[in-house]
Design a protein around this motif. Structure first.
Motif, mmCIF file in Angstrom:
data_model
loop_
_atom_site.group_PDB
_atom_site.id
_atom_site.type_symbol
_atom_site.label_atom_id
_atom_site.label_comp_id
_atom_site.label_asym_id
_atom_site.label_seq_id
_atom_site.Cartn_x
_atom_site.Cartn_y
_atom_site.Cartn_z
ATOM 1 N N ASP A 103 0.865 -1.183 0.000
ATOM 2 C CA ASP A 103 0.000 0.000 0.000
ATOM 3 C C ASP A 103 0.906 1.240 0.000
ATOM 4 N N VAL A 104 1.071 1.829 -1.178
ATOM 5 C CA VAL A 104 2.040 2.932 -1.295
ATOM 6 C C VAL A 104 1.556 4.204 -0.609
ATOM 7 N N THR A 105 0.229 4.342 -0.458
ATOM 8 C CA THR A 105 -0.278 5.514 0.257
ATOM 9 C C THR A 105 0.116 5.412 1.731
ATOM 10 N N ALA A 106 -0.058 4.212 2.282
ATOM 11 C CA ALA A 106 0.334 4.004 3.687
ATOM 12 C C ALA A 106 1.848 4.185 3.836
ATOM 13 N N LEU A 107 2.587 3.765 2.819
ATOM 14 C CA LEU A 107 4.051 3.910 2.891
ATOM 15 C C LEU A 107 4.437 5.393 2.894
ATOM 16 N N GLU A 108 3.753 6.168 2.054
ATOM 17 C CA GLU A 108 4.071 7.597 1.995
ATOM 18 C C GLU A 108 3.823 8.251 3.357
ATOM 19 N N LYS A 109 2.727 7.842 3.985
ATOM 20 C CA LYS A 109 2.397 8.372 5.315
ATOM 21 C C LYS A 109 3.518 8.039 6.300
ATOM 22 N N LEU A 110 3.980 6.805 6.214
ATOM 23 C CA LEU A 110 5.057 6.353 7.119
ATOM 24 C C LEU A 110 6.334 7.161 6.887
ATOM 25 N N CYS A 111 6.617 7.418 5.597
ATOM 26 C CA CYS A 111 7.827 8.181 5.246
ATOM 27 C C CYS A 111 7.774 9.596 5.837
ATOM 28 N N LYS A 112 6.557 10.127 5.939
ATOM 29 C CA LYS A 112 6.418 11.485 6.490
ATOM 30 C C LYS A 112 6.646 11.478 7.999
ATOM 31 N N GLN A 113 6.403 10.314 8.616
ATOM 32 C CA GLN A 113 6.522 10.240 10.087
ATOM 33 C C GLN A 113 7.920 9.840 10.553
ATOM 34 N N HIS A 114 8.617 9.018 9.744
ATOM 35 C CA HIS A 114 9.914 8.476 10.194
ATOM 36 C C HIS A 114 10.933 8.557 9.065
ATOM 37 N N PRO A 115 12.209 8.757 9.414
ATOM 38 C CA PRO A 115 13.221 8.585 8.366
ATOM 39 C C PRO A 115 13.334 7.091 8.038
ATOM 40 N N ILE A 116 13.338 6.760 6.774
ATOM 41 C CA ILE A 116 13.388 5.338 6.368
ATOM 42 C C ILE A 116 14.733 5.072 5.706
ATOM 43 N N ARG A 117 15.374 4.014 6.100
ATOM 44 C CA ARG A 117 16.685 3.676 5.525
ATOM 45 C C ARG A 117 16.525 2.759 4.307
ATOM 46 N N ALA A 118 15.635 1.774 4.456
ATOM 47 C CA ALA A 118 15.479 0.800 3.368
ATOM 48 C C ALA A 118 14.116 0.158 3.447
ATOM 49 N N ILE A 119 13.715 -0.445 2.335
ATOM 50 C CA ILE A 119 12.480 -1.225 2.311
ATOM 51 C C ILE A 119 12.785 -2.556 1.629
ATOM 52 N N TYR A 120 12.254 -3.629 2.181
ATOM 53 C CA TYR A 120 12.460 -4.958 1.594
ATOM 54 C C TYR A 120 11.151 -5.389 0.945
ATOM 55 N N VAL A 121 11.194 -5.703 -0.357
ATOM 56 C CA VAL A 121 9.976 -6.123 -1.066
ATOM 57 C C VAL A 121 10.246 -7.310 -1.997
ATOM 58 N N THR A 122 9.163 -8.018 -2.321
ATOM 59 C CA THR A 122 9.211 -9.127 -3.283
ATOM 60 C C THR A 122 8.148 -8.829 -4.355
ATOM 61 N N PRO A 123 8.394 -7.843 -5.228
ATOM 62 C CA PRO A 123 7.322 -7.333 -6.100
ATOM 63 C C PRO A 123 6.791 -8.350 -7.118
ATOM 64 N N HIS A 124 7.632 -9.291 -7.540
ATOM 65 C CA HIS A 124 7.204 -10.196 -8.611
ATOM 66 C C HIS A 124 6.154 -11.186 -8.109
ATOM 67 N N HIS A 125 6.493 -11.865 -6.996
ATOM 68 C CA HIS A 125 5.538 -12.774 -6.371
ATOM 69 C C HIS A 125 5.619 -12.489 -4.888
ATOM 70 N N GLN A 126 4.733 -11.633 -4.405
ATOM 71 C CA GLN A 126 4.847 -11.184 -3.019
ATOM 72 C C GLN A 126 4.901 -12.394 -2.077
ATOM 73 N N PHE A 127 5.881 -12.363 -1.166
ATOM 74 C CA PHE A 127 5.970 -13.428 -0.181
ATOM 75 C C PHE A 127 5.268 -12.957 1.083
ATOM 76 N N PRO A 128 4.269 -13.626 1.620
ATOM 77 C CA PRO A 128 3.783 -14.957 1.238
ATOM 78 C C PRO A 128 2.539 -14.973 0.337
ATOM 79 N N THR A 129 1.964 -13.792 0.006
ATOM 80 C CA THR A 129 0.626 -13.809 -0.608
ATOM 81 C C THR A 129 0.623 -14.079 -2.119
ATOM 82 N N THR A 130 1.779 -14.067 -2.755
ATOM 83 C CA THR A 130 1.994 -14.387 -4.184
ATOM 84 C C THR A 130 1.565 -13.283 -5.168
ATOM 85 N N VAL A 131 0.965 -12.176 -4.688
ATOM 86 C CA VAL A 131 0.440 -11.179 -5.640
ATOM 87 C C VAL A 131 1.567 -10.396 -6.322
#
Ligand SMILES: Cc1ncc(COP(=O)(O)O)c(C=O)c1O
Length: 487
Positions: free
Chosen positions: A246-274
């Protein structure tokens, strides 16, 4: 009889004890420590006398003493053995001088999936989507190993090498990524790792300082989260849905905290496969630029995409060095080969090389050369085509079986790719109860709760199908059905 070990006994001139008793006593100690197990063949008396530089008669005397006390037995023409009647002393860990175990060991991850569990005999294991290593092309692989070993020995190339991996494999992987996944990389942007897990760990090591915020989706891959956590990261989570993060929720988080990195599995999301949609991919890249964080993209099973062509990775875009891409040959060949890789800017790869020097100095160059030979000869591609058909059949069978046997209890979306299906339990079914009952029916499933950061149960199952044959899948689904019908 040829032994691959030698007894390490010492004779002390000043001991005051006769030499034959010193020998006998030390052998008794070795047996009690569990280092000499019942029925172990003892060295011949001549051999041991030569080793200890004592008269053979002294060793014969020591053996006689041990035989008299019942520690050893002799068998005609075969030699002496530790008595089979002795209890099996378990090997004791070496205690420190004061007799205490070190108390200041740093605690490791406590996640249940990170504590190794031996395979359960006779149990159908719907694991998290591991491949079937029975399908490995062992004939061509062993030939390639032989070539690599002979070539390296003759060329005097079996010494210490480049911590980033052998040039041949980095070259083959660069070519494959450029030709097949839309990346534009060269050998200085690749570091070979022992599986993608090590790639993730390297990324965590080079990105994270203590208390840095690292973001993962609410449901994510536990070993990746723990790798970041082990480097001091503070893990933050964002929501996800059927289009990925949810990129909207991520943007909100970015406004609240400094973020160093994000770990994602965009091709086949682990564990939901989307699959993460193009729109969200672009937004994620924009946010990385705007809020100055790095994206660690784990593309752990890129090849097995069943509905249309695989989607190009985030790393194939013009991301200005913001994406660290991690890949693996574990799903294509076998996890046990431990070949994965990390793709980043040359300077980050240099940092990875420093870390590799601390972890294991370098990879196994024979494995790397063998895999490179198969990649260059087109054998890996041929193997992917072959296994793709097998996995596609297993996927289709599992979908049919779930629709036929489990539709009253679960809902699911057929995954476009990957070696697992994400099943959601219908209202009224508790995942923990189902998992416990499944084990009683000799079926192991992975409850969705295992992948969550929150304490709340996730009433879903990641059902891997890659490693199970048709018969195993049928048996497994019927076992699962029995758990629901007894509800
Ligand atoms: C999402 C994900 N990432 C990484 C890995 C690690 O795989 P390997 O280290 O064998 O490449 C796995 C293993 O199943 C995985 O599911």
């Amino acid at each position: 009889m040829l032994r691959s070990w030698s007894l390490q006994l010492t004779i002390a001139e000043t001991s005051g004890l006769p030499v034959y008793l010193q020998i006998a006593q030390q052998i008794m100690e070795e047996i009690q420590k569990g280092r000499l197990a019942p029925s172990t063949a003892m060295p011949g008396t001549r051999e041991l006398a030569e080793q200890l530089k004592v008269n053979r008669k002294t060793v014969i005397l020591a053996y006689d003493e041990l035989i008299a006390q019942g520690w050893l037995v002799t068998e005609q023409r075969r030699g002496s053995f530790v008595s089979a009647n002795l209890p099996n002393f378990t090997a004791q860990p070496q205690a420190s001088k004061t007799g205490h175990q070190p108390a200041n060991v740093v605690e490791g991850p406590t996640h249940p999936l990170l504590n190794y569990q031996s395979p359960l005999n006779g149990v159908i294991d719907f694991n998290d989507g591991i491949p079937d290593s029975r399908l490995i092309p062992f004939n061509i692989l062993s030939r390639a190993f032989r070539h690599a070993l002979i070539g390296s020995s003759k060329g005097n190339n079996l010494g210490y090498g480049d911590p980033r991996g052998t040039l041949a494999l980095r070259q083959s992987i660069a070519t494959m990524l450029n030709m097949e996944r839309g990346l534009s990389v060269d050998i200085d942007q690749i570091c070979i790792a022992r599986g993608s897990q090590m790639g993730i760990f390297l990324a965590a090591r080079i990105l994270t300082r203590p208390n840095d915020n690292v973001v993962v989706e609410q449901l994510s891959y536990p070993a990746a989260k723990e790798a970041f956590r082990s480097c001091g990261a503070n893990i933050l989570t964002v929501a996800q849905d059927k289009h990925g993060i949810d990129v909207t929720a991520l943007e909100k988080l970015c406004k609240q905290h400094p973020i160093r990195a994000i770990y994602v599995t965009p091709h086949h999301q682990f564990p939901t496969t989307v699959i993460m949609t193009a729109e969200r991919r672009l937004k994620l890249l924009m946010l990385a630029e705007q809020y100055d964080f790095t994206i660690v993209e784990d593309d752990y099973d890129h090849e097995f995409h069943f509905s249309y062509h695989p989607v190009f990775p985030l790393a194939s875009t013009n991301h200005g060095g913001r994406v660290i891409y991690v890949g693996s040959l574990s799903k294509v060949l076998a996890p046990g080969l431990r070949v994965g890789y990390l793709v980043a800017t040359p300077s980050l790869i240099g940092r990875c090389a420093q870390e590799v020097m601390l972890i294991d100095r370098q990879g196994n160059s024979i494995t790397e050369l063998a895999v490179a030979e198969l990649m260059n000869a087109g054998e890996i591609k041929r193997h992917i085509r072959k296994t793709f058909k097998v996995y596609n059949e297993r996927r289709n069978l599992l979908i049919t079986l779930i629709k036929k046997e489990l539709k009253e209890y679960v809902t699911f979306d057929a995954p476009d790719g990957g070696l697992a299906i994400w099943l959601r339990l219908k209202e009224g079914y508790e995942i923990e109860t189902v998992a416990a009952k499944a084990l009683a029916h000799k079926v192991r499933i992975l409850p969705g709760t295992l992948f969550s950061e929150s304490q709340q149960s996730v009433h879903a199952i990641r059902l891997g199908f890659g490693s199970l044959t048709t018969a195993e899948l049928e048996k497994g689904v019927l076992g699962l059905k029995a758990c629901f019908t007894q509800h």
